[in-house]
Scaffold this motif. Structure first.
Motif, mmCIF file in Angstrom:
data_model
loop_
_atom_site.group_PDB
_atom_site.id
_atom_site.type_symbol
_atom_site.label_atom_id
_atom_site.label_comp_id
_atom_site.label_asym_id
_atom_site.label_seq_id
_atom_site.Cartn_x
_atom_site.Cartn_y
_atom_site.Cartn_z
ATOM 1 N N SER A 1 -2.030 -15.903 14.136
ATOM 2 C CA SER A 1 -0.779 -16.021 14.884
ATOM 3 C C SER A 1 -0.850 -17.145 15.918
ATOM 4 O O SER A 1 0.105 -17.901 16.100
ATOM 5 C CB SER A 1 -0.438 -14.695 15.566
ATOM 6 O OG SER A 1 -1.427 -14.348 16.516
ATOM 7 N N MET A 2 -1.989 -17.273 16.586
ATOM 8 C CA MET A 2 -2.149 -18.334 17.585
ATOM 9 C C MET A 2 -2.256 -19.708 16.934
ATOM 10 O O MET A 2 -1.925 -20.721 17.555
ATOM 11 C CB MET A 2 -3.380 -18.069 18.443
ATOM 12 C CG MET A 2 -3.230 -16.937 19.441
ATOM 13 S SD MET A 2 -1.869 -17.216 20.597
ATOM 14 C CE MET A 2 -2.380 -18.732 21.384
ATOM 15 N N ASP B 1 -8.191 -13.399 10.421
ATOM 16 C CA ASP B 1 -8.019 -12.617 11.643
ATOM 17 C C ASP B 1 -6.565 -12.730 12.111
ATOM 18 O O ASP B 1 -6.024 -13.832 12.237
ATOM 19 C CB ASP B 1 -8.972 -13.127 12.728
ATOM 20 C CG ASP B 1 -8.887 -12.290 13.991
ATOM 21 O OD1 ASP B 1 -9.570 -11.265 14.072
ATOM 22 O OD2 ASP B 1 -8.113 -12.673 14.893
ATOM 23 N N LYS B 2 -5.938 -11.585 12.378
ATOM 24 C CA LYS B 2 -4.509 -11.564 12.701
ATOM 25 C C LYS B 2 -4.188 -12.345 13.975
ATOM 26 O O LYS B 2 -3.210 -13.101 14.034
ATOM 27 C CB LYS B 2 -4.033 -10.113 12.850
ATOM 28 C CG LYS B 2 -2.541 -9.971 13.062
ATOM 29 C CD LYS B 2 -2.134 -8.517 13.122
ATOM 30 C CE LYS B 2 -0.631 -8.382 13.332
ATOM 31 N NZ LYS B 2 -0.223 -6.946 13.398
ATOM 32 N N ILE B 3 -5.005 -12.185 15.003
ATOM 33 C CA ILE B 3 -4.748 -12.857 16.276
ATOM 34 C C ILE B 3 -4.947 -14.364 16.135
ATOM 35 O O ILE B 3 -4.126 -15.160 16.599
ATOM 36 C CB ILE B 3 -5.656 -12.281 17.372
ATOM 37 C CG1 ILE B 3 -5.332 -10.796 17.601
ATOM 38 C CG2 ILE B 3 -5.512 -13.067 18.675
ATOM 39 C CD1 ILE B 3 -6.244 -10.116 18.590
ATOM 40 N N GLN B 4 -6.035 -14.756 15.493
ATOM 41 C CA GLN B 4 -6.289 -16.185 15.306
ATOM 42 C C GLN B 4 -5.199 -16.828 14.448
ATOM 43 O O GLN B 4 -4.763 -17.944 14.727
ATOM 44 C CB GLN B 4 -7.667 -16.394 14.667
ATOM 45 C CG GLN B 4 -8.827 -16.004 15.558
ATOM 46 C CD GLN B 4 -10.157 -16.474 14.999
ATOM 47 O OE1 GLN B 4 -10.229 -17.424 14.234
ATOM 48 N NE2 GLN B 4 -11.233 -15.808 15.404
ATOM 49 N N ILE C 1 -9.326 -12.101 24.761
ATOM 50 C CA ILE C 1 -9.052 -13.498 24.472
ATOM 51 C C ILE C 1 -9.245 -14.308 25.750
ATOM 52 O O ILE C 1 -8.675 -13.987 26.795
ATOM 53 C CB ILE C 1 -7.624 -13.704 23.941
ATOM 54 C CG1 ILE C 1 -7.348 -12.740 22.779
ATOM 55 C CG2 ILE C 1 -7.416 -15.144 23.515
ATOM 56 C CD1 ILE C 1 -8.252 -12.902 21.600
ATOM 57 N N THR D 1 -6.264 -9.023 27.070
ATOM 58 C CA THR D 1 -6.738 -8.147 26.010
ATOM 59 C C THR D 1 -5.666 -7.971 24.962
ATOM 60 O O THR D 1 -4.504 -7.685 25.282
ATOM 61 C CB THR D 1 -7.130 -6.768 26.575
ATOM 62 O OG1 THR D 1 -8.117 -6.944 27.590
ATOM 63 C CG2 THR D 1 -7.693 -5.878 25.481
ATOM 64 N N LYS D 2 -6.031 -8.171 23.708
ATOM 65 C CA LYS D 2 -5.130 -7.990 22.575
ATOM 66 C C LYS D 2 -5.804 -7.024 21.614
ATOM 67 O O LYS D 2 -6.753 -7.375 20.920
ATOM 68 C CB LYS D 2 -4.863 -9.333 21.904
ATOM 69 C CG LYS D 2 -3.792 -9.301 20.828
ATOM 70 C CD LYS D 2 -2.412 -9.288 21.410
ATOM 71 C CE LYS D 2 -1.364 -9.459 20.312
ATOM 72 N NZ LYS D 2 0.009 -9.407 20.847
ATOM 73 N N GLN E 1 -9.741 -6.871 21.284
ATOM 74 C CA GLN E 1 -10.339 -8.173 21.554
ATOM 75 C C GLN E 1 -9.948 -8.690 22.936
ATOM 76 O O GLN E 1 -8.836 -8.480 23.403
ATOM 77 C CB GLN E 1 -9.911 -9.197 20.501
ATOM 78 C CG GLN E 1 -10.353 -8.876 19.082
ATOM 79 C CD GLN E 1 -10.022 -9.998 18.124
ATOM 80 O OE1 GLN E 1 -10.155 -11.177 18.441
ATOM 81 N NE2 GLN E 1 -9.589 -9.639 16.917
#
Length: 231
Positions: free
Chosen positions: A112-113, A107-110, A66, A60-61, A64
Motif C-alpha cells: 500500500s505504501m 506484504d500488505k503494508i509495504q 513503522i 503502529t499498523k 508492525q
C-alpha cells in the motif's frame, strides 16, 4: 423421506444428465502504479536523505511498528519538496528515471505504501516543474470573494456568502491566490496537498446545496439537483 439435492433434481429433469454450473471468479486487478517509473525533466533532482533516529516518527499498523526515517527530496525550478517515507521504501534514480520499490511486495503494508509513495513523488515532480492549482467558484446571488492585504505582509481571502459576517482565511505560506473576477479564485502552489487543503477549507463555509445549486465549488465539482418536496 430424504430431501433431494439440487443436482439430483436437475439430473431427473435432464434425463440423468447433470448440468454443472460454474461460477466465474475474477482475479484481483491491481493498478500496479508503484511499478511505473517517473521521468525527470531537465534541471530536476531527486534523492533521499536519512532522518536521525531521535527525530524519526513512528506509528503502529497492526502488529508492525513503522518508522519514518527517510526523506525523498525533489528539487526543481519552482522550489523544493520533501516527503517523509518509511525505511522500507527504496528509490532509484537512473538516467533520468526514478523508480520506487519495496523489499516484500506481498506484504500488505509495504504494497500500500509503495503505490502511495509513487503517487506523492509524481505530484511533487509536477509541483516543482509546473505547479498545482485549484479553481474555487462561487455560485449564488451576491456570493463573491476578495483578497485583502494584512499588516504582517500576508494576504487573506474574505468571503461574502450570505452570512451576517464575512469569513476571512489567511493565505498559507507557499500559496498564491488571485481573483480574475469576484466569483472566482485561483489557488496556486507547488505542494498539491496544501493547494487542495486550502480550497477545501474555503468550500467548508458554504458547501453546495442540492436544491438551488448555490454554494462554493472546487475545480470541476458538480452536484445532482433535487426537486423540492411539495406538501
Amino acid at each position: 423421506m430424504f430431501k433431494q439435492s439440487v443436482s439430483q433434481i436437475a439430473a431427473a429433469g435432464m434425463g440423468g444428465k447433470v448440468a454443472v454450473r460454474s461460477f466465474s471468479v475474477g482475479a484481483v486487478i491491481r493498478s500496479n502504479i508503484g511499478k511505473a517509473p517517473i521521468r525527470l525533466g531537465e534541471g530536476i533532482e531527486c534523492y533521499t536523505e536519512s532522518i536521525p533516529y531521535e527525530f524519526s516518527k513512528r506509528f503502529t499498523k497492526g502488529s508492525q511498528v513503522i518508522t519514518l526515517d527517510k526523506h525523498i527530496v525533489v528539487k526543481g525550478p519552482k522550489g523544493v519538496l520533501r516527503s517523509i517515507v518509511p525505511n522500507f521504501i527504496e528509490v532509484e534514480n537512473k538516467d533520468g528515471l526514478v523508480s520506487v520499490s519495496v523489499p516484500d511486495a506481498k506484504d500488505k503494508i509495504q504494497r500500500s505504501m509503495w503505490g502511495t509513495t509513487r503517487a506523492l513523488l509524481n505530484n511533487n515532480v509536477i509541483g516543482v516543474t509546473e505547479g498545482h492549482l485549484a479553481i474555487v467558484k462561487f455560485v449564488g446571488t451576491g456570493y463573491r470573494a476578495t483578497i485583502e492585504d494584512l499588516a504582517n505582509g500576508k494576504k487573506q481571502v474574505v468571503l461574502k456568502i450570505g452570512y451576517p459576517y464575512m469569513p476571512a482565511l489567511e493565505v498559507p505560506e507557499g500559496l498564491t491566490v488571485t481573483s480574475p473576477n469576484p466569483t472566482r479564485l485561483i489557488i496556486e502552489g507547488i505542494n498539491k496537498h496544501t493547494v487542495t487543503q486550502f480550497a477545501s477549507k474555503i468550500r467548508e463555509f458554504k458547501k453546495p446545496e442540492p436544491y438551488k445549486g448555490k454554494g462554493i465549488y472546487v475545480n470541476d465539482e458538480t452536484i445532482k439537483l433535487k426537486e423540492k418536496k411539495i406538501k
